[in-house]
Design a protein around this motif. Structure first.
Motif, PDB file in Angstrom:
ATOM      1  N   ALA A  22       0.823  -1.203   0.000  1.00 59.47           N
ATOM      2  CA  ALA A  22       0.000   0.000   0.000  1.00 59.47           C
ATOM      3  C   ALA A  22       0.861   1.258   0.000  1.00 59.47           C
ATOM      4  O   ALA A  22       0.559   2.236  -0.694  1.00 59.47           O
ATOM      5  CB  ALA A  22      -0.933   0.000   1.219  1.00 59.47           C
ATOM      6  N   ALA A  23       1.958   1.233   0.773  1.00 58.02           N
ATOM      7  CA  ALA A  23       2.856   2.383   0.809  1.00 58.02           C
ATOM      8  C   ALA A  23       3.523   2.591  -0.546  1.00 58.02           C
ATOM      9  O   ALA A  23       3.691   3.731  -1.005  1.00 58.02           O
ATOM     10  CB  ALA A  23       3.903   2.192   1.893  1.00 58.02           C
ATOM     11  N   MET A  24       3.902   1.504  -1.208  1.00 55.39           N
ATOM     12  CA  MET A  24       4.535   1.616  -2.524  1.00 55.39           C
ATOM     13  C   MET A  24       3.555   2.151  -3.560  1.00 55.39           C
ATOM     14  O   MET A  24       3.945   2.893  -4.478  1.00 55.39           O
ATOM     15  CB  MET A  24       5.091   0.254  -2.949  1.00 55.39           C
ATOM     16  N   GLN A  25       2.294   1.803  -3.419  1.00 53.40           N
ATOM     17  CA  GLN A  25       1.287   2.336  -4.329  1.00 53.40           C
ATOM     18  C   GLN A  25       1.107   3.840  -4.131  1.00 53.40           C
ATOM     19  O   GLN A  25       0.871   4.581  -5.093  1.00 53.40           O
ATOM     20  CB  GLN A  25      -0.036   1.610  -4.130  1.00 53.40           C
ATOM     21  N   GLU A  26       1.224   4.292  -2.881  1.00 53.39           N
ATOM     22  CA  GLU A  26       1.107   5.725  -2.618  1.00 53.39           C
ATOM     23  C   GLU A  26       2.227   6.505  -3.301  1.00 53.39           C
ATOM     24  O   GLU A  26       2.060   7.670  -3.674  1.00 53.39           O
ATOM     25  CB  GLU A  26       1.153   5.988  -1.110  1.00 53.39           C
ATOM     26  N   ALA A  27       3.389   5.848  -3.474  1.00 54.13           N
ATOM     27  CA  ALA A  27       4.525   6.528  -4.100  1.00 54.13           C
ATOM     28  C   ALA A  27       4.222   6.928  -5.533  1.00 54.13           C
ATOM     29  O   ALA A  27       4.868   7.837  -6.078  1.00 54.13           O
ATOM     30  CB  ALA A  27       5.756   5.631  -4.052  1.00 54.13           C
ATOM     31  N   GLN A  28       3.255   6.290  -6.155  1.00 55.03           N
ATOM     32  CA  GLN A  28       2.910   6.618  -7.531  1.00 55.03           C
ATOM     33  C   GLN A  28       2.179   7.953  -7.640  1.00 55.03           C
ATOM     34  O   GLN A  28       2.008   8.471  -8.747  1.00 55.03           O
ATOM     35  CB  GLN A  28       2.037   5.502  -8.120  1.00 55.03           C
ATOM     36  N   ASN A  29       1.744   8.495  -6.500  1.00 56.14           N
ATOM     37  CA  ASN A  29       0.976   9.740  -6.520  1.00 56.14           C
ATOM     38  C   ASN A  29       1.843  10.976  -6.308  1.00 56.14           C
ATOM     39  O   ASN A  29       1.312  12.078  -6.165  1.00 56.14           O
ATOM     40  CB  ASN A  29      -0.102   9.697  -5.424  1.00 56.14           C
ATOM     41  N   GLY A  73       3.685  12.670  -8.286  1.00 52.25           N
ATOM     42  CA  GLY A  73       3.579  13.653  -9.346  1.00 52.25           C
ATOM     43  C   GLY A  73       2.414  14.612  -9.197  1.00 52.25           C
ATOM     44  O   GLY A  73       2.390  15.677  -9.835  1.00 52.25           O
ATOM     45  N   LYS A  74       1.447  14.272  -8.336  1.00 50.68           N
ATOM     46  CA  LYS A  74       0.283  15.132  -8.135  1.00 50.68           C
ATOM     47  C   LYS A  74       0.559  16.268  -7.147  1.00 50.68           C
ATOM     48  O   LYS A  74      -0.276  17.156  -6.990  1.00 50.68           O
ATOM     49  CB  LYS A  74      -0.895  14.300  -7.618  1.00 50.68           C
ATOM     50  N   GLY A  75       1.692  16.226  -6.487  1.00 48.15           N
ATOM     51  CA  GLY A  75       1.997  17.223  -5.464  1.00 48.15           C
ATOM     52  C   GLY A  75       2.538  18.518  -6.053  1.00 48.15           C
ATOM     53  O   GLY A  75       2.992  18.555  -7.207  1.00 48.15           O
ATOM     54  N   PRO A 129      -4.755  11.212   7.594  1.00 46.68           N
ATOM     55  CA  PRO A 129      -5.622  11.796   6.559  1.00 46.68           C
ATOM     56  C   PRO A 129      -4.879  12.769   5.654  1.00 46.68           C
ATOM     57  O   PRO A 129      -5.435  13.768   5.228  1.00 46.68           O
ATOM     58  CB  PRO A 129      -6.692  12.513   7.396  1.00 46.68           C
ATOM     59  N   TYR A 130      -3.609  12.490   5.364  1.00 42.59           N
ATOM     60  CA  TYR A 130      -2.826  13.353   4.493  1.00 42.59           C
ATOM     61  C   TYR A 130      -3.184  13.092   3.034  1.00 42.59           C
ATOM     62  O   TYR A 130      -3.696  12.019   2.684  1.00 42.59           O
ATOM     63  CB  TYR A 130      -1.332  13.115   4.697  1.00 42.59           C
ATOM     64  N   PRO A 131      -2.888  14.046   2.133  1.00 45.49           N
ATOM     65  CA  PRO A 131      -3.110  13.803   0.697  1.00 45.49           C
ATOM     66  C   PRO A 131      -2.269  12.639   0.196  1.00 45.49           C
ATOM     67  O   PRO A 131      -1.193  12.351   0.727  1.00 45.49           O
ATOM     68  CB  PRO A 131      -2.669  15.135   0.047  1.00 45.49           C
ATOM     69  N   LYS A 171       1.686  11.355   1.076  1.00 42.70           N
ATOM     70  CA  LYS A 171       2.022  10.024   1.581  1.00 42.70           C
ATOM     71  C   LYS A 171       3.081   9.371   0.697  1.00 42.70           C
ATOM     72  O   LYS A 171       4.025   8.746   1.194  1.00 42.70           O
ATOM     73  CB  LYS A 171       0.766   9.155   1.634  1.00 42.70           C
ATOM     74  N   GLY A 172       2.921   9.507  -0.621  1.00 39.69           N
ATOM     75  CA  GLY A 172       3.927   8.958  -1.523  1.00 39.69           C
ATOM     76  C   GLY A 172       5.278   9.621  -1.350  1.00 39.69           C
ATOM     77  O   GLY A 172       6.319   8.951  -1.363  1.00 39.69           O
ATOM     78  N   LEU A 173       5.263  10.945  -1.170  1.00 44.78           N
ATOM     79  CA  LEU A 173       6.513  11.673  -0.947  1.00 44.78           C
ATOM     80  C   LEU A 173       7.174  11.228   0.347  1.00 44.78           C
ATOM     81  O   LEU A 173       8.403  11.031   0.387  1.00 44.78           O
ATOM     82  CB  LEU A 173       6.231  13.169  -0.915  1.00 44.78           C
ATOM     83  N   ARG A 174       6.401  11.051   1.390  1.00 44.21           N
ATOM     84  CA  ARG A 174       6.951  10.603   2.673  1.00 44.21           C
ATOM     85  C   ARG A 174       7.583   9.226   2.544  1.00 44.21           C
ATOM     86  O   ARG A 174       8.645   8.964   3.118  1.00 44.21           O
ATOM     87  CB  ARG A 174       5.844  10.585   3.731  1.00 44.21           C
ATOM     88  N   PHE A 175       6.946   8.345   1.801  1.00 47.21           N
ATOM     89  CA  PHE A 175       7.477   6.993   1.640  1.00 47.21           C
ATOM     90  C   PHE A 175       8.817   7.023   0.916  1.00 47.21           C
ATOM     91  O   PHE A 175       9.788   6.374   1.344  1.00 47.21           O
ATOM     92  CB  PHE A 175       6.479   6.127   0.864  1.00 47.21           C
TER      93      PHE A 175
END
Length: 235
Positions: free
Chosen positions: A64-71, A73-75, A188-190, A194-198
């Motif tokens: 799940a954390a690795m999937q968040e990393a795909q987001n 580019g939206k930041g 409840p972060y965007p 979450k992807g950036l944090r990972f």
């Protein structure tokens, strides 16, 4: 008085009684936090309550954390640039150890100190978000358990500055992993944050472990030289 919708109560009840680790705890937390009514901390116990933590759940959380990393580019671009730049003090130390053939104690300590400041910064973010989302103006919405993820990194940062270098590196690395776990999977972060944090946490932890490896294997050449010099003077 406070009021929680029947849907939230049912999901909370299932989380507490099915004896399994639920994957919807973050969604449940967001649902509760958006309630227009103040909710005492005791009513929020169901958000993070888990019977056990299995290896399978750890794998699911990692995926799940690795999937968040795909987001990522939206930041916002400035946030991404600043976040990437914040990794320079992490990656510089093991690079200097590798190029210099030794790991100076001051280099390792500088990395520990920087990690401690990052942990304190992340704890401050968590503290502010917790107060804002849980209605900080209402005393019964905040308890010690809710504040623990925000205060814990600060305490770990202070302790890491008192420990010997190997233990200090392990302390800050473990604390960064713990903070990433909470922020990525139970906050409840965007999604982009979450992807950036990972990603940033992964880079930081790998850098810390490389520094630990070089510290143990290569050692501090300057310290060894001073020790030999003192030994010769004694003879």
């Amino acid at each position: 008085m406070f009021r929680i919708s029947s849907a939230v109560r049912q999901r909370c009840f299932r989380t507490l009684t099915d004896g399994k680790i639920r994957n919807d705890s973050s969604a449940l937390e967001r649902t509760v936090l958006k309630s227009p009514h103040p909710i005492p901390g005791s009513a929020l116990c169901c958000i993070s309550t888990r019977e056990y933590y299995s290896v399978d759940q750890a794998k699911r959380d990692l995926n799940a954390a690795m999937q968040e990393a795909q987001n990522i580019g939206k930041g916002p671009l400035p946030v991404l640039v600043v976040g990437g730049a914040s990794m320079l003090p992490f990656v510089t130390v093991p690079f200097m150890c590798l190029m210099g053939g030794s790991c100076d104690a001051s280099w390792a300590f500088s990395q520990v100190a920087y990690s401690a400041s990052i942990l304190s910064f992340l704890g401050g973010i968590r503290y502010a978000v917790t107060l804002g989302l849980r209605g900080g103006s209402t005393p019964d919405t905040i308890d010690y358990r809710v504040l623990a993820p925000a205060i814990g990194p600060v305490v770990a940062s202070w302790l890491s500055l008192l420990f010997p270098t190997p233990l200090a590196l392990l302390t800050v690395a473990g604390s960064l992993v713990g903070m990433a776990y909470v922020d990525v999977l139970h906050s409840p972060y965007p999604d982009w944050y979450k992807g950036l944090r990972f990603v940033l946490t992964s880079v930081a932890v790998v850098s810390l472990m490389l520094t630990l490896f070089f510290h143990l294997v290569l050692g501090d050449r300057k310290r060894d030289y001073r020790s030999r010099k003192v030994s010769k003077e004694d003879h």
